[in-house]
Write a protein that holds these residues in place. Sequence first.
Motif, mmCIF file in Angstrom:
data_model
loop_
_atom_site.group_PDB
_atom_site.id
_atom_site.type_symbol
_atom_site.label_atom_id
_atom_site.label_comp_id
_atom_site.label_asym_id
_atom_site.label_seq_id
_atom_site.Cartn_x
_atom_site.Cartn_y
_atom_site.Cartn_z
ATOM 1 N N ALA A 153 96.152 58.338 -49.724
ATOM 2 C CA ALA A 153 96.038 57.141 -50.556
ATOM 3 C C ALA A 153 95.487 55.986 -49.735
ATOM 4 O O ALA A 153 94.735 55.161 -50.226
ATOM 5 C CB ALA A 153 97.399 56.773 -51.146
ATOM 6 N N VAL A 154 95.884 55.929 -48.475
ATOM 7 C CA VAL A 154 95.397 54.866 -47.604
ATOM 8 C C VAL A 154 93.912 55.033 -47.333
ATOM 9 O O VAL A 154 93.143 54.093 -47.425
ATOM 10 C CB VAL A 154 96.182 54.846 -46.267
ATOM 11 N N ALA A 155 93.498 56.238 -47.026
ATOM 12 C CA ALA A 155 92.104 56.477 -46.674
ATOM 13 C C ALA A 155 91.163 56.146 -47.818
ATOM 14 O O ALA A 155 90.045 55.703 -47.595
ATOM 15 C CB ALA A 155 91.924 57.920 -46.242
ATOM 16 N N GLY A 156 91.611 56.322 -49.044
ATOM 17 C CA GLY A 156 90.748 56.068 -50.185
ATOM 18 C C GLY A 156 90.564 54.605 -50.514
ATOM 19 O O GLY A 156 89.554 54.206 -51.057
ATOM 20 N N TYR A 206 104.734 57.624 -45.868
ATOM 21 C CA TYR A 206 104.069 58.357 -44.793
ATOM 22 C C TYR A 206 105.070 58.640 -43.682
ATOM 23 O O TYR A 206 105.736 57.750 -43.179
ATOM 24 C CB TYR A 206 102.886 57.546 -44.261
ATOM 25 N N LYS A 207 105.177 59.883 -43.307
ATOM 26 C CA LYS A 207 106.139 60.290 -42.277
ATOM 27 C C LYS A 207 105.461 60.627 -40.954
ATOM 28 O O LYS A 207 106.115 61.031 -40.007
ATOM 29 C CB LYS A 207 106.942 61.483 -42.780
ATOM 30 N N GLY A 208 104.165 60.532 -40.913
ATOM 31 C CA GLY A 208 103.456 60.840 -39.681
ATOM 32 C C GLY A 208 103.095 62.306 -39.593
ATOM 33 O O GLY A 208 103.305 63.080 -40.518
ATOM 34 N N ASN A 209 102.544 62.665 -38.482
ATOM 35 C CA ASN A 209 102.157 64.054 -38.246
ATOM 36 C C ASN A 209 103.386 64.816 -37.761
ATOM 37 O O ASN A 209 103.711 64.810 -36.581
ATOM 38 C CB ASN A 209 101.028 64.128 -37.212
ATOM 39 N N THR A 210 104.078 65.421 -38.692
ATOM 40 C CA THR A 210 105.283 66.159 -38.341
ATOM 41 C C THR A 210 105.088 67.640 -38.619
ATOM 42 O O THR A 210 104.333 68.031 -39.508
ATOM 43 C CB THR A 210 106.499 65.652 -39.141
#
Length: 183
Positions: free
Chosen positions: A3-6, A165-169
């Motif tokens: 959603a952020v990237a768009g 967003y939880k990050g790269n987990t």
Amino acid sequence: MGAVAGSVLRVIPLQAAEHVHQMIEAEKADAKTGAYVPKYFNAHDYKTLQTLCETILPADEDSGGAIEAGAPEFIDLITSENDKYKMILGDGLKWLDSTCVSRYGKAYLDCTPQQQKEILDLIAYRKNAAQDDALKQGVEFFSLLRNLTSDGFFTSKIGIKYLGYKGNTYLPEFPGCPPVPGV
């Protein structure tokens, strides 16, 4: 993060946004008052900027808004380092006040909520600038301001939390996308 990237980070890279937020937090921590001191905008323009940011992304029951996320500080610091933004945003705020004075006899901050909405409705849509050249500068200004407000919000702690967003987990198992109701 999709959603952020768009919708966000068209203006500045994510790493730069993170750095700006860190600089602002460090400055607030070091300040005796704990408050941010604008780097580029004068007091009147900064107050107008804050009001516009809150109008663009207001607080709601799910999240704080642009003010709580530090979007005005973010925009001020970015603008203080960028001549193009100084021109568009600095001149845009002057355009907004002078247009409000011409239309309503007072600066934007002194206008009624209805008058503020009316002028923002005019500059929120590019089609209006196509129909009236006098709105072109206002439309360009408000478009950049919306983008920067979104960048400032969605790259802040509040914005990232809002997105969930939880990050790269590491996920031991990926259950896939949830079903879409009615499909």
